[in-house]
Design a protein around this motif. Sequence first.
Motif, mmCIF file in Angstrom:
data_model
loop_
_atom_site.group_PDB
_atom_site.id
_atom_site.type_symbol
_atom_site.label_atom_id
_atom_site.label_comp_id
_atom_site.label_asym_id
_atom_site.label_seq_id
_atom_site.Cartn_x
_atom_site.Cartn_y
_atom_site.Cartn_z
ATOM 1 N N ALA A 198 129.108 73.053 4.112
ATOM 2 C CA ALA A 198 129.466 72.431 5.394
ATOM 3 C C ALA A 198 130.363 71.215 5.195
ATOM 4 N N GLY A 199 130.711 70.927 3.924
ATOM 5 C CA GLY A 199 131.598 69.811 3.636
ATOM 6 C C GLY A 199 130.906 68.464 3.616
ATOM 7 N N ILE A 200 129.586 68.458 3.440
ATOM 8 C CA ILE A 200 128.822 67.205 3.431
ATOM 9 C C ILE A 200 128.667 66.743 1.992
ATOM 10 N N THR A 201 129.161 65.561 1.709
ATOM 11 C CA THR A 201 129.172 65.065 0.329
ATOM 12 C C THR A 201 128.058 64.065 0.036
ATOM 13 N N ALA A 202 127.424 63.543 1.079
ATOM 14 C CA ALA A 202 126.338 62.577 0.879
ATOM 15 C C ALA A 202 125.342 62.718 2.021
ATOM 16 N N PRO A 203 124.050 62.532 1.733
ATOM 17 C CA PRO A 203 123.051 62.642 2.793
ATOM 18 C C PRO A 203 123.157 61.484 3.775
ATOM 19 N N PRO A 204 122.625 61.627 4.975
ATOM 20 C CA PRO A 204 122.728 60.576 5.980
ATOM 21 C C PRO A 204 121.771 59.414 5.712
ATOM 22 N N THR A 205 122.135 58.259 6.199
ATOM 23 C CA THR A 205 121.270 57.079 6.139
ATOM 24 C C THR A 205 120.766 56.706 7.525
ATOM 25 N N THR A 206 121.628 56.814 8.530
ATOM 26 C CA THR A 206 121.268 56.435 9.897
ATOM 27 C C THR A 206 121.102 57.679 10.776
ATOM 28 N N TRP A 207 120.497 57.469 11.946
ATOM 29 C CA TRP A 207 120.319 58.577 12.882
ATOM 30 C C TRP A 207 121.673 59.119 13.349
ATOM 31 N N GLU A 208 122.620 58.242 13.536
ATOM 32 C CA GLU A 208 123.943 58.678 13.976
ATOM 33 C C GLU A 208 124.606 59.575 12.927
ATOM 34 N N GLU A 209 124.487 59.196 11.653
ATOM 35 C CA GLU A 209 125.016 60.030 10.570
ATOM 36 C C GLU A 209 124.271 61.360 10.496
ATOM 37 N N PHE A 210 122.988 61.306 10.723
ATOM 38 C CA PHE A 210 122.153 62.517 10.727
ATOM 39 C C PHE A 210 122.633 63.497 11.789
ATOM 40 N N MET A 211 122.903 62.999 12.979
ATOM 41 C CA MET A 211 123.367 63.868 14.064
ATOM 42 C C MET A 211 124.742 64.438 13.758
ATOM 43 N N ASN B 171 124.316 67.198 11.267
ATOM 44 C CA ASN B 171 123.746 68.381 11.914
ATOM 45 C C ASN B 171 124.812 69.182 12.658
ATOM 46 N N ASP B 172 125.751 68.475 13.286
ATOM 47 C CA ASP B 172 126.851 69.165 13.983
ATOM 48 C C ASP B 172 127.677 70.002 12.991
ATOM 49 N N SER C 130 128.801 75.480 10.586
ATOM 50 C CA SER C 130 128.923 76.364 9.416
ATOM 51 C C SER C 130 128.094 77.630 9.564
ATOM 52 N N GLY C 131 127.283 77.703 10.626
ATOM 53 C CA GLY C 131 126.495 78.908 10.880
ATOM 54 C C GLY C 131 125.049 78.836 10.439
ATOM 55 N N VAL C 132 124.569 77.653 10.079
ATOM 56 C CA VAL C 132 123.184 77.484 9.619
ATOM 57 C C VAL C 132 122.454 76.538 10.562
ATOM 58 N N ASP C 133 121.168 76.812 10.806
ATOM 59 C CA ASP C 133 120.357 75.914 11.626
ATOM 60 C C ASP C 133 120.092 74.627 10.845
ATOM 61 N N PRO C 134 120.419 73.466 11.412
ATOM 62 C CA PRO C 134 120.330 72.217 10.641
ATOM 63 C C PRO C 134 118.925 71.778 10.244
ATOM 64 N N VAL C 135 117.938 71.920 11.148
ATOM 65 C CA VAL C 135 116.600 71.359 10.908
ATOM 66 C C VAL C 135 115.528 72.387 11.227
ATOM 67 N N THR C 136 114.505 72.436 10.386
ATOM 68 C CA THR C 136 113.375 73.319 10.641
ATOM 69 C C THR C 136 112.072 72.595 10.366
ATOM 70 N N PHE C 137 110.993 73.096 10.918
ATOM 71 C CA PHE C 137 109.625 72.735 10.532
ATOM 72 C C PHE C 137 108.712 73.798 11.111
ATOM 73 N N LYS D 28 122.038 70.866 21.357
ATOM 74 C CA LYS D 28 123.119 71.148 20.411
ATOM 75 C C LYS D 28 122.763 72.267 19.431
ATOM 76 N N GLY D 29 121.545 72.762 19.509
ATOM 77 C CA GLY D 29 121.137 73.826 18.601
ATOM 78 C C GLY D 29 120.839 73.333 17.194
ATOM 79 N N HIS D 30 120.392 72.089 17.079
ATOM 80 C CA HIS D 30 120.083 71.531 15.762
ATOM 81 C C HIS D 30 118.780 72.052 15.172
ATOM 82 N N PHE D 31 117.876 72.492 16.040
ATOM 83 C CA PHE D 31 116.605 73.018 15.549
ATOM 84 C C PHE D 31 116.715 74.512 15.235
ATOM 85 N N SER D 32 115.919 74.947 14.286
ATOM 86 C CA SER D 32 115.879 76.370 13.949
ATOM 87 C C SER D 32 115.582 77.210 15.184
#
Length: 475
Positions: free
Chosen positions: A209-222, A225-226, A231-238, A290-294
Amino acid sequence: MKMKLVRHTKWASLLLIMVLIIAGCSSNSGGNTTNNASPKPENSPVATENSTNNGDGDGDGASSGLSGNVVFWSMWSESEPQAKVIQSAVEAFKAANTNVTVDLKFTGRDLSKLIKPALDGGEKVDIFEGDPQVSIGILKDHVLKLDSFLEQPALEMDGKTVGESILPSLMNWTTSLSAPAGLEAGAYAIPQQPFAVLMFYNKEVYDKAGITAPPTTWEEFMDINDKIKASGVDPVTFDDAYRDLFIGAYLSSAMGNEWVDQLVNDKTGEMWKEPIVQQFANDIATMQQKGHFSKKIAGSKYPAAQQDLVLGQSAAYLNGSWLPNEVSETAGPDFEWGSYQFPLVSNGNGKGGHDELNFGAQSVMLNAKSDNQEAAFELVKYLISKSVQEQMVAEAQAIPATIDTAWPATLAEAQVAIERAKINAPWGYGINNNEDFSKGTIIPIFMELVEGKLTPEQYVEKMSGQAKKFYSAGN
């Protein structure tokens, strides 16, 4: 490789006899006894001059001065890698202390239910495992204060005491548990298998997905996830076993786990109307829209979500550091794990953030009524020796409890979070501090929000009303 046989001749026979005679004389010279201990398992700890072997350091069971039987109940199942490492440590202990027998019982996770009735009934269990954050309080009439034992020399740690050999953050946490349990200040458990709750992610998915570093803040996290969604993958699951973590982690990141505890126990329901709860509801609703959850999240039953993660169907999963080991067969040796602490949430009170982490350790505790405490603690020293902790890393992909011990590659990023943590949050960051309310109200209503069945405003109103209703009923 097989060795070639040598022709048996008269001279060879005479030579063999002479060697045996010399060896026999040497073993009895000066009145010294020989070491009759059985061979020690490979990579297991050996008795050293720092152990209770009267300073001779030869590992001879007869000279250790220890005898009798030690009963050890473990929380692992016999087939698990942790159990196999523990078994090897026990065998090494027995080899060095031949007058001590060990009754090792692998009870599995049922130990948490079995141990209190056993101890209340007077059953002879010298050592038992468990989460001290729960066990010390429940078993406060049975756990032995270990401060004096912690002053003993540790095995394989270059002169350090047992207390000095354990990661300071873990020992400080363990010691802090005595006061809430109503016990005299001190240590009543010794960490041996640490854990931390982190966001574990599939590095291959992030890379694609072109992500080179994990997020630190909620804004980076969102933002991440976009990109993952694109890229065609569900960003978050539980799944149903870990839904509580996401709620608690968000609120605690903003406000700290003590505030979360107050929220959960607020009998008026008014705290659920505070701005940070509305912000939480807005952010979860945005993730849903936004479809961030599985797509499977509504009916996901443990362990389905963790399988989706390693199969590349989902990208990230908030879970414990035992996760890589649990899915090692599916993931395979080439799977690339990443992890990061739950993102920093803005507009909080400054008491949460990355200073706080849900971490701890499965630990060993001793029965205060044990009639063989010295031998029992000597066995504990083997369990937390450096070589056994190294085996836990190699064979169970576990975090080591000892200092100066290399972490598994799968958890390298988790080391940063644990070492910087200043506050130890309870499981779920306090969201489970009233378990009945959490299971019956908080989690189900959260899932309605995740599934898009409630608007953020409806979520706040429903949680406030249901909290007041729950406590008005005398709960």
